[in-house]
Motif scaffolding. Structure first.
Motif, PDB file in Angstrom:
ATOM      1  N   ALA A  36     -67.115  -1.197 -29.378  1.00 15.11           N
ATOM      2  CA  ALA A  36     -66.940  -2.520 -29.978  1.00 15.11           C
ATOM      3  C   ALA A  36     -67.641  -3.614 -29.187  1.00 15.11           C
ATOM      4  O   ALA A  36     -67.607  -4.778 -29.577  1.00 15.11           O
ATOM      5  CB  ALA A  36     -65.442  -2.843 -30.086  1.00 15.11           C
ATOM      6  N   ASP A  37     -68.301  -3.263 -28.101  1.00 10.85           N
ATOM      7  CA  ASP A  37     -68.951  -4.247 -27.229  1.00 10.85           C
ATOM      8  C   ASP A  37     -70.345  -4.584 -27.776  1.00 10.85           C
ATOM      9  O   ASP A  37     -71.235  -3.716 -27.794  1.00 10.85           O
ATOM     10  CB  ASP A  37     -69.069  -3.674 -25.815  1.00 10.85           C
ATOM     11  N   PRO A  38     -70.598  -5.833 -28.228  1.00  6.99           N
ATOM     12  CA  PRO A  38     -71.909  -6.191 -28.781  1.00  6.99           C
ATOM     13  C   PRO A  38     -73.017  -6.197 -27.736  1.00  6.99           C
ATOM     14  O   PRO A  38     -74.196  -6.249 -28.098  1.00  6.99           O
ATOM     15  CB  PRO A  38     -71.676  -7.581 -29.370  1.00  6.99           C
ATOM     16  N   ILE A  39     -72.666  -6.150 -26.473  1.00  7.88           N
ATOM     17  CA  ILE A  39     -73.692  -6.040 -25.427  1.00  7.88           C
ATOM     18  C   ILE A  39     -74.169  -4.594 -25.310  1.00  7.88           C
ATOM     19  O   ILE A  39     -75.333  -4.320 -25.029  1.00  7.88           O
ATOM     20  CB  ILE A  39     -73.131  -6.536 -24.068  1.00  7.88           C
ATOM     21  N   VAL A  40     -73.247  -3.645 -25.543  1.00  4.46           N
ATOM     22  CA  VAL A  40     -73.578  -2.218 -25.454  1.00  4.46           C
ATOM     23  C   VAL A  40     -74.201  -1.719 -26.756  1.00  4.46           C
ATOM     24  O   VAL A  40     -75.199  -0.986 -26.747  1.00  4.46           O
ATOM     25  CB  VAL A  40     -72.316  -1.403 -25.107  1.00  4.46           C
ATOM     26  N   ILE A  41     -73.621  -2.112 -27.882  1.00  5.48           N
ATOM     27  CA  ILE A  41     -74.055  -1.641 -29.200  1.00  5.48           C
ATOM     28  C   ILE A  41     -74.899  -2.729 -29.851  1.00  5.48           C
ATOM     29  O   ILE A  41     -74.418  -3.829 -30.119  1.00  5.48           O
ATOM     30  CB  ILE A  41     -72.852  -1.287 -30.086  1.00  5.48           C
ATOM     31  N   LYS A  42     -76.178  -2.393 -30.110  1.00  2.00           N
ATOM     32  CA  LYS A  42     -77.108  -3.378 -30.678  1.00  2.00           C
ATOM     33  C   LYS A  42     -77.709  -2.840 -31.973  1.00  2.00           C
ATOM     34  O   LYS A  42     -77.779  -1.632 -32.205  1.00  2.00           O
ATOM     35  CB  LYS A  42     -78.206  -3.697 -29.678  1.00  2.00           C
ATOM     36  N   LEU A  43     -78.173  -3.772 -32.816  1.00  2.00           N
ATOM     37  CA  LEU A  43     -78.814  -3.414 -34.070  1.00  2.00           C
ATOM     38  C   LEU A  43     -80.111  -2.649 -33.817  1.00  2.00           C
ATOM     39  O   LEU A  43     -80.898  -3.024 -32.948  1.00  2.00           O
ATOM     40  CB  LEU A  43     -79.123  -4.668 -34.886  1.00  2.00           C
ATOM     41  N   GLY A  44     -80.326  -1.590 -34.599  1.00  2.00           N
ATOM     42  CA  GLY A  44     -81.554  -0.816 -34.486  1.00  2.00           C
ATOM     43  C   GLY A  44     -81.279   0.652 -34.684  1.00  2.00           C
ATOM     44  O   GLY A  44     -80.128   1.115 -34.606  1.00  2.00           O
ATOM     45  N   GLY A  45     -82.327   1.430 -34.954  1.00  2.00           N
ATOM     46  CA  GLY A  45     -82.191   2.846 -35.220  1.00  2.00           C
ATOM     47  C   GLY A  45     -81.962   3.641 -33.956  1.00  2.00           C
ATOM     48  O   GLY A  45     -82.887   3.851 -33.154  1.00  2.00           O
ATOM     49  N   ALA A  46     -80.756   4.100 -33.735  1.00  2.00           N
ATOM     50  CA  ALA A  46     -80.431   4.842 -32.521  1.00  2.00           C
ATOM     51  C   ALA A  46     -81.024   6.241 -32.533  1.00  2.00           C
ATOM     52  O   ALA A  46     -81.132   6.869 -31.476  1.00  2.00           O
ATOM     53  CB  ALA A  46     -78.915   4.915 -32.360  1.00  2.00           C
ATOM     54  N   PHE A  47     -81.416   6.748 -33.692  1.00  2.00           N
ATOM     55  CA  PHE A  47     -82.026   8.064 -33.796  1.00  2.00           C
ATOM     56  C   PHE A  47     -83.377   7.953 -34.500  1.00  2.00           C
ATOM     57  O   PHE A  47     -83.620   7.020 -35.280  1.00  2.00           O
ATOM     58  CB  PHE A  47     -81.126   9.035 -34.569  1.00  2.00           C
ATOM     59  N   SER A  48     -84.237   8.897 -34.260  1.00  4.55           N
ATOM     60  CA  SER A  48     -85.580   8.897 -34.855  1.00  4.55           C
ATOM     61  C   SER A  48     -85.519   9.553 -36.229  1.00  4.55           C
ATOM     62  O   SER A  48     -86.029  10.659 -36.439  1.00  4.55           O
ATOM     63  CB  SER A  48     -86.547   9.643 -33.938  1.00  4.55           C
ATOM     64  N   LEU A  66     -67.827  -9.703 -36.960  1.00  6.25           N
ATOM     65  CA  LEU A  66     -66.468  -9.665 -37.491  1.00  6.25           C
ATOM     66  C   LEU A  66     -65.554  -9.055 -36.448  1.00  6.25           C
ATOM     67  O   LEU A  66     -66.015  -8.499 -35.446  1.00  6.25           O
ATOM     68  CB  LEU A  66     -66.420  -8.836 -38.775  1.00  6.25           C
ATOM     69  N   ASP A  67     -64.255  -9.154 -36.698  1.00  5.32           N
ATOM     70  CA  ASP A  67     -63.312  -8.482 -35.805  1.00  5.32           C
ATOM     71  C   ASP A  67     -63.593  -6.981 -35.809  1.00  5.32           C
ATOM     72  O   ASP A  67     -63.967  -6.409 -36.844  1.00  5.32           O
ATOM     73  CB  ASP A  67     -61.877  -8.729 -36.256  1.00  5.32           C
ATOM     74  N   PRO A  68     -63.451  -6.305 -34.677  1.00  8.38           N
ATOM     75  CA  PRO A  68     -63.731  -4.864 -34.612  1.00  8.38           C
ATOM     76  C   PRO A  68     -62.885  -4.073 -35.609  1.00  8.38           C
ATOM     77  O   PRO A  68     -61.770  -4.477 -35.970  1.00  8.38           O
ATOM     78  CB  PRO A  68     -63.369  -4.499 -33.166  1.00  8.38           C
ATOM     79  N   THR A  69     -63.409  -2.960 -36.032  1.00  3.80           N
ATOM     80  CA  THR A  69     -62.717  -2.045 -36.942  1.00  3.80           C
ATOM     81  C   THR A  69     -62.151  -0.885 -36.132  1.00  3.80           C
ATOM     82  O   THR A  69     -62.844  -0.296 -35.305  1.00  3.80           O
ATOM     83  CB  THR A  69     -63.678  -1.514 -38.017  1.00  3.80           C
ATOM     84  N   SER A  70     -60.895  -0.553 -36.379  1.00  5.78           N
ATOM     85  CA  SER A  70     -60.249   0.531 -35.659  1.00  5.78           C
ATOM     86  C   SER A  70     -60.599   1.888 -36.269  1.00  5.78           C
ATOM     87  O   SER A  70     -60.457   2.102 -37.475  1.00  5.78           O
ATOM     88  CB  SER A  70     -58.733   0.349 -35.668  1.00  5.78           C
ATOM     89  N   LEU A  71     -61.039   2.783 -35.407  1.00  5.45           N
ATOM     90  CA  LEU A  71     -61.277   4.177 -35.798  1.00  5.45           C
ATOM     91  C   LEU A  71     -60.283   5.089 -35.090  1.00  5.45           C
ATOM     92  O   LEU A  71     -60.578   6.245 -34.772  1.00  5.45           O
ATOM     93  CB  LEU A  71     -62.704   4.587 -35.451  1.00  5.45           C
ATOM     94  N   ALA A  72     -59.089   4.562 -34.857  1.00  7.55           N
ATOM     95  CA  ALA A  72     -58.073   5.312 -34.128  1.00  7.55           C
ATOM     96  C   ALA A  72     -57.671   6.581 -34.868  1.00  7.55           C
ATOM     97  O   ALA A  72     -57.174   7.531 -34.255  1.00  7.55           O
ATOM     98  CB  ALA A  72     -56.841   4.434 -33.904  1.00  7.55           C
ATOM     99  N   PHE A  73     -57.894   6.630 -36.195  1.00 10.92           N
ATOM    100  CA  PHE A  73     -57.443   7.802 -36.944  1.00 10.92           C
ATOM    101  C   PHE A  73     -58.182   9.072 -36.518  1.00 10.92           C
ATOM    102  O   PHE A  73     -57.695  10.181 -36.759  1.00 10.92           O
ATOM    103  CB  PHE A  73     -57.571   7.561 -38.453  1.00 10.92           C
ATOM    104  N   PHE A  74     -59.355   8.945 -35.857  1.00 14.00           N
ATOM    105  CA  PHE A  74     -59.958  10.151 -35.266  1.00 14.00           C
ATOM    106  C   PHE A  74     -60.298   9.951 -33.785  1.00 14.00           C
ATOM    107  O   PHE A  74     -61.079  10.685 -33.203  1.00 14.00           O
ATOM    108  CB  PHE A  74     -61.181  10.615 -36.076  1.00 14.00           C
TER     109      PHE A  74
END
Length: 912
Positions: free
Chosen positions: A421-433, A512-520
């Motif tokens: 959920a950290d916008p400094i760690v997770i940035k827009l862009g294609g993480a895979f080729s 936006l506020d972070p989304t919880s993925l606690a279900f997995f």
């Protein structure tokens, strides 16, 4: 038809306006006799669930075909929240859920492709890629009855091998009194708002008005229904389950996963106008207009995790900790890269249906009918994928150590170290080729924009001649003509950030506020308004059809012109002292079909070359039918039916598209050309079907029936190899012009057979102390065998569940009403959406869906000021039944595990 003996109670229902108008079945003289009957009938007040069941039973009893029916409890009040859910409670009918709601149906083991939908007897255009109608498009508040024809007759213009579903609106003159009805319900999903830009609350509201003018010769009905329904979902989705280390001696392991939460808000507005005119006993005219607008907005957020299939490019592979019976149940993904997804799906669809029916009685023997209609539907989808991660392309950015453990129901629980959920760690862009539209690893998202347009026009001219004596009561004959044009424009675009190759921190205005993925187990994830980011022009778009061969052949246009001549003899006589009624008929169906499409190939520069293609075919089919009913005892009937039936091929299979490759010097034995595509010469599915049933109507609200059916499928559609003359398109090319292509073609057939049983009981009929208690039970067993060739293995038929069961138990007395309903469907092959909004067949696990409702009608409270007011509380999916699909034969290999939660509704109805 079977002339059952109605009781005073049943006649009272008709006099009160509970009967619904059917264009193909209501003779004009019935209306002329109605006033005389009204004056002599003692009106007995029957309302609610029992009224609905009695009306449905009366329809089944009186019809010459084998039918099932649903009738409204009152004006604007069908017994369920959607037409599809009501249909799913009928014997031999099963629904498939989409996003938590019943959507399409199968009849007698044959999937949605084998079901035709009509509105007041007229075939309807559809918003999907084929012919099958999505029944959640039709507000239940605007319909008064739905009849499912399991056996056709010659006057049923839209017959199908599975069955025909005829949705019917009200006849204001038959209703017979001024009525205004309004309803409102609040709705709540118990999973809560899983995304911060969603809601878990919604509502439904409707208003209906029925009136008669000019001494009851002019009738008018208007209805409006609005729905704003929330839907929430926690979805576990797996890529697949390869062998660990790609060694067949190793256990299967999670190949990858794309779990996410989905929040959607479905808005639907429906309008109905009916104008009916009958100035005398000879002439009757009815105009009906139906329109619905449907908008579905979905937010999907999750983390895509390459598992074993990501070894070498997204991670260092999986270390298995434990396995059980050939499945890794616990493991670690080392140095794992993931992609954070903020996706959006939207659907805007509308449907319009206009019909005008006129009947004229010439004299005691002759009557004439003319009917014209227009049905239109269009749909525009957006399916947007937006990617973000710790670095651009494979092997870049921070990685994680992910632990996973099998939970026993097909889902997995994860552990992790990174803060997603950290916008400094997770940035827009294609993480895979995943794609290189403008440069290496430049696919930062994708957007699909398919559009569907469907238009169906029809005209029917018919006459009936009534004989004065003999076994043949009357003869009906005429001609029906339809024109249909359906097109799909499939557009898709690769998305690349304008700052490429840089990754981009999500601008604050989109966060936006972070989304919880606690279900997995993956905690919170970065959430942003990806559609707003796209709409503000932050991406470069690259048209996929310029580089993707399959995309270039996804758009098509299909035309059909169908002329049907028909004749039907209605019978009424005695055989061996037993009353016999029914009909024998014949249809001659001539079809002229064509398609405009594209032939596409990739040139030496890697670009797609496209050439227009047009092709088609015409054919004539003869469809005889017979429906006989023997009254073997009072209120007991044995029905025999036989028919040759037709279901037209899927329109996305009838397109003229073909994609191919050309090799100037192929290897020995191989052609210069190869490819695949659609088949504009595809013929319909055909079947010879036989039915026998026994029905015992022992009370106004009680009957027992059992039916056997057998459908001998003359053919079936399979993808097969075929020769295609590419020389006609590309005469300048050298080599053999005949190439090998894979096309859908009519192949061998097989059979579908089964047995159905139904019992409807009013316990008060047997034990007076149990007045108000009742139940409705039904069960069906189906089996099939269809083979592509005589020596091949049987094909699994889409939509066929071996077993289906339905049960409803209710109490209704002194204004109180309570009901609980359950429907069970065993495993089946269903059609779902895959990547790029395309469709595919997957195995769907057995499910039992339970709904419940309680209510009170203040009209029976003795409080005059509250007369006409009723309250209702409903729970859909009471037991929170998941929707589960799986791959292969091992049900542990879950493809999708969808948890929808429960929907609660509280509402009021008022009629005056």
């Amino acid at each position: 038809m079977f002339q059952y003996k109605p009781s005073l109670l049943t006649l009272a229902l008709v006099a009160a306006g509970a009967s619904m108008y059917s264009y193909g079945a209501l003779a004009a003289e019935d209306a002329a006799n109605q006033k005389a009957e009204d004056e002599s009938i003692e009106v007995i007040q029957v309302t609610g669930i029992r009224r609905s069941l009695q009306e449905s039973q009366a329809t089944k009893m009186s019809n010459s075909s084998v039918v099932e029916a649903i009738s409204a409890e009152d004006i604007g009040k069908l017994p369920d929240v959607s037409i599809a859910e009501s249909l799913a409670r009928l014997p031999g009918v099963a629904a498939q859920r989409l996003d938590g709601r019943a959507n399409v149906i199968s009849i007698r083991g044959l999937g949605p492709d084998f079901t035709t939908a009509t509105l007041n007897g007229r075939e309807q255009a559809s918003v999907n890629d084929n012919r099958g109608v999505e029944f959640d498009q039709y507000p239940s508040e605007l319909l008064n009855q739905v009849v499912v024809y399991k056996t056709p007759d010659a006057t049923l213009m839209a017959q199908s091998i599975g069955g025909t579903v005829d949705m019917r609106t009200i006849s204001p003159l038959a209703h017979g009194e001024q009525t205004i009805a309004i309803s409102a319900r609040g709705e709540l999903n118990d999973l809560g708002a899983l995304n911060s830009d969603s809601t878990d609350k919604g509502y439904r509201a409707s208003v209906s008005y029925v009136d008669q003018f000019l001494d009851d010769t002019l009738g008018f009905a208007f209805g409006y229904a609005r729905m704003q329904s929330p839907n929430q979902e926690e979805r576990w989705q797996a890529w697949g389950y390869p062998e660990l280390d790609y060694d067949s001696s190793k256990p299967n392991v999670l190949g990858g996963a794309k779990p996410f939460v989905r929040s959607s808000e479905l808005e639907r507005d429906g309008f109905l106008v009916v104008l009916e005119y009958q100035p005398n006993d000879q002439f009757h005219s009815l105009l009906d207009v139906y329109y619905s607008q449907f908008n579905d907005q979905q937010q999907l957020r999750g983390i895509e995790i390459p598992g074993q299939w990501g070894s070498g490019w997204a991670n260092d592979g999986i270390t298995a900790v434990s396995d059980d019976n050939g499945l890794v149940t616990q493991g670690i993904i080392n140095n794992a890269g993931v992609i954070v997804r903020n996706d959006v799906n939207t659907r805007d669809a509308d449907a319009l249906s206009i019909g005008w029916n006129n009947k004229y009685i010439v004299d005691d023997n002759w009557s004439l009918e003319a009917d014209i209609a227009l049905s239109k539907a269009n749909r525009t989808d957006i399916g947007m994928e937006s990617y973000s991660g710790t670095g651009r392309g494979n092997g870049n950015g921070a990685t994680d150590t992910l632990g996973f453990a099998y939970q026993g129901d097909g889902r997995y629980q994860f552990t992790h170290d990174l803060n997603y959920a950290d916008p400094i760690v997770i940035k827009l862009g294609g993480a895979f080729s995943w794609g290189d539209p403008v440069g290496p690893s430049s696919q930062d998202g994708f957007i699909n924009k398919p559009e569907i347009d469907d238009e169906l026009k029809s005209m029917r001219l018919a006459a009936e001649y009534v004989l004065d004596s003999g076994a043949v009561r009357s003869v009906q004959f005429g001609v029906n003509y339809t024109e249909r044009e359906k097109s799909k424009l499939d557009q898709g675009f690769y998305l690349t950030l304008k700052d490429y190759p840089e990754m981009l921190t999500v601008p604050a205005k989109y966060l936006l506020d972070p989304t919880s993925l606690a279900f997995f187990g993956m905690g919170d994830m970065l959430s942003y308004d990806s559609l707003a980011f796209y709409n503000d022009g932050n991406y470069i778009e690259t048209n996929a059809d310029s580089v993707d061969l399959s995309r270039a052949t996804n758009s098509w246009l299909v035309n059909e012109e169908v002329t049907t001549g028909f004749v039907k003899a209605n019978l009424e006589t005695e055989v061996f002292g037993l009353p016999l009624s029914g009909n024998i008929g014949l249809q001659a169906v001539h079809t002229d079909q064509s398609s405009d499409g594209t032939a596409a190939t990739v040139n030496a520069l890697g670009k797609v070359e496209k050439t227009p293609v047009t092709a088609g075919d015409s054919y004539l089919e003869w469809l005889p039918s017979m429906n006989l009913a023997f009254e073997v005892a009072e209120d007991q009937v044995v029905r025999l039916a036989a028919a040759r039936t037709l279901t037209r091929a899927r329109m996305d299979k009838m397109n003229a598209n073909v994609n191919f490759s050309y090799t100037e010097t192929p290897s020995a034995g191989n052609p210069n050309w190869s490819g695949g595509g659609g088949n504009p010469q595809l013929r319909p599915w055909l079947a010879r079907q036989y039915d026998i049933s026994y029905e015992n109507y022992f009370a106004d609200q009680g009957y027992f029936s059992v039916a056997l059916f057998y459908k001998d499928l003359e053919n079936f559609v399979f993808d097969q190899h075929s020769d295609f003359n590419f020389g006609e398109l590309f005469p300048e090319k050298s080599g053999n012009p005949i190439g090998d292509v894979t096309l859908p073609q009519n192949g061998n057939g097989g059979y579908v057979r089964g047995v159905e049983a139904t019992v409807q009981l009013d316990f008060g009929y047997f034990v007076p102390e149990m007045e108000g208690f009742g139940m409705y039970l039904s069960g069906t067993y189906n089996e099939s065998e269809v083979k592509e060739t005589a020596d091949s293995e049987p094909t699994t038929l889409p939509g066929l569940s071996e077993k289906t069961f339905n049960a409803t138990v209710y109490y209704e007395n002194s204004g109180f009403q309570a009901r609980i309903s359950s429907r069970y469907r065993s495993d089946f092959l269903g059609e779902v959406t895959k990547i790029s909004l395309q469709r595919e067949n997957v195995n769907i696990k057995a499910e039992t869906v339970v709904d419940a409702q309680v209510g009170y009608d203040f009209s029976e409270s003795g409080i005059e000021a509250l007369y006409g007011l009723s309250v209702l509380f409903q729970v859909n999916n009471l037991t929170n039944e998941p929707f589960i699909s799986y791959t292969g034969d091992d049900q542990r290999f879950v493809r999708d595990y969808q948890n929808y939660g429960r929907n609660y509704m509280l509402g009021v109805n008022y009629k005056f």
